[in-house]
Design a protein around this motif. Structure first.
Motif, mmCIF file in Angstrom:
data_model
loop_
_atom_site.group_PDB
_atom_site.id
_atom_site.type_symbol
_atom_site.label_atom_id
_atom_site.label_comp_id
_atom_site.label_asym_id
_atom_site.label_seq_id
_atom_site.Cartn_x
_atom_site.Cartn_y
_atom_site.Cartn_z
ATOM 1 N N GLU A 75 42.636 35.494 47.594
ATOM 2 C CA GLU A 75 41.993 36.500 46.597
ATOM 3 C C GLU A 75 42.433 37.617 45.520
ATOM 4 O O GLU A 75 43.413 38.049 46.617
ATOM 5 C CB GLU A 75 40.135 36.518 46.051
ATOM 6 C CG GLU A 75 39.044 35.233 46.629
ATOM 7 C CD GLU A 75 38.625 35.680 45.721
ATOM 8 O OE1 GLU A 75 37.834 37.382 45.914
ATOM 9 O OE2 GLU A 75 36.862 34.841 46.155
ATOM 10 N N ARG A 76 44.000 37.817 44.340
ATOM 11 C CA ARG A 76 44.539 38.195 44.046
ATOM 12 C C ARG A 76 43.915 39.737 44.506
ATOM 13 O O ARG A 76 44.741 40.942 44.638
ATOM 14 C CB ARG A 76 45.149 38.517 42.721
ATOM 15 C CG ARG A 76 45.704 36.777 42.422
ATOM 16 C CD ARG A 76 46.018 36.837 41.219
ATOM 17 N NE ARG A 76 47.045 34.885 41.093
ATOM 18 C CZ ARG A 76 46.244 34.379 40.071
ATOM 19 N NH1 ARG A 76 45.018 34.098 39.869
ATOM 20 N NH2 ARG A 76 46.839 33.025 40.579
ATOM 21 N N LYS A 77 42.885 39.888 44.105
ATOM 22 C CA LYS A 77 42.456 41.658 44.571
ATOM 23 C C LYS A 77 42.091 41.926 46.229
ATOM 24 O O LYS A 77 42.191 43.542 45.856
ATOM 25 C CB LYS A 77 40.238 41.417 43.747
ATOM 26 C CG LYS A 77 39.587 40.428 44.971
ATOM 27 C CD LYS A 77 38.588 40.522 43.953
ATOM 28 C CE LYS A 77 37.552 40.209 44.801
ATOM 29 N NZ LYS A 77 35.999 39.913 43.874
ATOM 30 N N GLU A 129 51.986 31.220 45.279
ATOM 31 C CA GLU A 129 52.892 33.047 45.347
ATOM 32 C C GLU A 129 52.854 33.289 46.145
ATOM 33 O O GLU A 129 53.746 33.729 46.794
ATOM 34 C CB GLU A 129 51.256 33.549 44.231
ATOM 35 C CG GLU A 129 50.852 32.763 43.256
ATOM 36 C CD GLU A 129 49.922 34.000 42.449
ATOM 37 O OE1 GLU A 129 50.084 33.454 41.090
ATOM 38 O OE2 GLU A 129 49.561 34.142 43.273
ATOM 39 N N ASN A 184 45.105 41.739 47.590
ATOM 40 C CA ASN A 184 46.586 42.214 47.671
ATOM 41 C C ASN A 184 46.816 41.876 48.455
ATOM 42 O O ASN A 184 47.678 42.430 50.078
ATOM 43 C CB ASN A 184 45.343 43.990 48.096
ATOM 44 C CG ASN A 184 47.218 44.690 47.509
ATOM 45 O OD1 ASN A 184 48.222 43.807 46.976
ATOM 46 N ND2 ASN A 184 47.359 45.730 47.908
ATOM 47 N N HIS A 210 47.486 31.455 44.232
ATOM 48 C CA HIS A 210 47.577 32.602 44.665
ATOM 49 C C HIS A 210 47.999 32.066 46.377
ATOM 50 O O HIS A 210 49.167 32.135 47.036
ATOM 51 C CB HIS A 210 46.245 33.370 45.408
ATOM 52 C CG HIS A 210 46.489 34.523 45.388
ATOM 53 N ND1 HIS A 210 48.061 35.597 45.614
ATOM 54 C CD2 HIS A 210 46.180 35.517 46.828
ATOM 55 C CE1 HIS A 210 48.120 36.390 45.664
ATOM 56 N NE2 HIS A 210 46.815 36.678 46.855
ATOM 57 N N GLU A 259 42.027 29.820 41.215
ATOM 58 C CA GLU A 259 42.906 30.890 42.160
ATOM 59 C C GLU A 259 43.225 31.048 43.448
ATOM 60 O O GLU A 259 44.522 31.490 43.454
ATOM 61 C CB GLU A 259 41.788 31.929 41.741
ATOM 62 C CG GLU A 259 43.030 33.789 41.977
ATOM 63 C CD GLU A 259 41.599 34.793 42.211
ATOM 64 O OE1 GLU A 259 42.156 35.576 42.048
ATOM 65 O OE2 GLU A 259 40.935 34.665 41.887
#
Length: 406
Positions: free
Chosen positions: A222-224, A270, A226, A267, A263
């Motif tokens: 998940e992007r949160k 990404e 980091n 991600h 997501e």
């Protein structure tokens, strides 16, 4: 006593690990426990919910998780309200319930008050849901207003409220200003037996050289979380090492991955692109939803853990690493400030690649420091976050709550 756990999705994550450990703790105390959930995928869950250790019943999985890719929160709330109705209409009539332990979504709490035999309702707030919602436009803000209001009011309807850290307790009070509640702090813990049973002399990891020095990151995709911080810090580490040292260095990203979660898919791709851009394609291994055995194997093998989320509510992974004598490098905010002791069990750093890389360099180059921090980390977990202490405190909370009216 008979305790029912009401949880939205028994997948793989910190919240799921907490409620499973809570159920195991109460079961060990002689109570009868079971789960009611909206979703339980036996290929994406913790072992205790799959092997029969804990009884699991699924209701409402036919209700959609979103509407045309939108309204995830509304659908999640509706699914849990449906589950609450099920408890009132069927579950509480089939068996006498003394306590209902629910978490994540509070909207069903007022309905649960109508369950037969008036069970007590204990709500575990991992973090206010409204603060977990991604920012959106004007329409989303309007859409969230009634949901945020209902979250606050229904949370206040519980007979008892617990949170996972002092950090979350402060955020709880700042967010739910109308509630005159001081939630109790019940730190998550480790069921250390589950870690000990996987101990093996074979610490090999598929695709990674046996003499590699592993830096490990364990977090959901998940992007949160980091995760790019771990990749960028690892790249900067190269400049602090000799060529021989860098040749041995290897980064492993391992974490929960749900193929139904857009997501997670986006991600993951990404992060692959970031690896390629940094020239790390052959230096990084990315694992999706590794089994508990593989995760523990990685922790036994790695030199250090990189824990990258900012303002993490608690964070169970640092405890897992510390118990297995692995130094932890974490962001100096949120729950890790209550678990990791700076310069003793690891390092608390600013959320920058430079800070993380400098801390990683110290541990990479100084094996004695790594070993010393590992020993202190294990001692801290056993003293402050043991499953026995968790069990004793939770059992006392439950008994006090039920005995209030007896």
């Amino acid at each position: 006593m008979r305790v029912l756990f009401l949880h939205p999705d028994l997948g793989i994550g910190g919240a799921e690990r907490l409620v499973i450990d809570a159920a195991l703790a109460l079961k060990n105390c002689g109570h009868t426990v079971s789960f009611l959930t909206n979703h339980h995928d036996k290929t994406h869950c913790f072992e205790e919910t799959r092997n029969g250790t804990l009884e699991v019943k699924v209701v409402g999985d036919w209700i959609p998780r979103n509407i045309f890719g939108k309204f995830y929160a509304f659908c999640a709330y509706f699914r849990m309200v449906y589950a609450a109705f099920y408890v009132v209409l069927f579950q509480s009539k089939e068996e006498k319930l003394d306590l209902i332990f629910c978490d994540l979504i509070s909207l069903g709490i007022p309905l649960l008050k109508y369950a037969k035999h008036n069970p007590k309702i204990l709500f575990y707030c991992h973090f206010p849901d409204q603060l977990l919602t991604k920012q959106g436009g004007c329409m989303k803000s309007i859409y969230r207003i009634p949901l945020n209001y209902l979250e606050e009011k229904t949370t206040g309807a519980a007979d008892g409220v617990l949170v996972n850290s002092k950090f979350t307790s402060r955020i709880f009070s700042e967010t739910f200003k109308s509630l005159k509640i001081t939630p109790g702090v019940l730190y998550p813990s480790l069921v250390t037996k589950s870690f000990d049973q996987y101990k093996t002399n074979d610490n090999s990891v598929d695709g990674i050289a046996f003499n590699a020095v592993i830096l490990l990151s364990i977090n959901r995709y998940e992007r949160k979380k980091n995760l790019p911080l771990a990749l960028k810090a690892f790249k900067l580490l190269e400049r602090n090492l000799t060529k021989q040292e860098w040749d041995k260095a290897h980064l492993v990203l391992a974490g929960g991955y749900d193929s139904r979660n857009l997501e997670n898919i986006e991600h993951f791709n990404e992060l692959i692109a970031i690896c390629e851009n940094l020239g790390l394609k052959d230096k990084v291994t990315m694992l999706r939803s590794p089994s508990d055995e593989i995760k523990i194997q990685l922790l036994n093998r790695c030199r250090m853990l990189l824990y990258t989320p900012t303002n993490e509510h608690f964070g169970i992974v640092p405890l897992e690493a510390m118990y297995l004598q692995v130094p932890v490098i974490a962001v100096n905010s949120g729950g890790p400030k209550e678990t990791v002791v700076h310069e003793q069990t690891g390092f608390l750093c600013e959320s920058t690649p430079e800070d993380f890389a400098n801390a990683a360099t110290l541990i990479f180059k100084d094996m004695k420091l790594a070993e010393k921090m590992g020993v202190m980390g294990r001692t801290r977990v056993k003293q402050r976050f043991s499953f026995e202490a968790f069990t004793e405190k939770l059992n006392q909370i439950v008994r006090n709550l039920i005995n209030e009216t007896q």
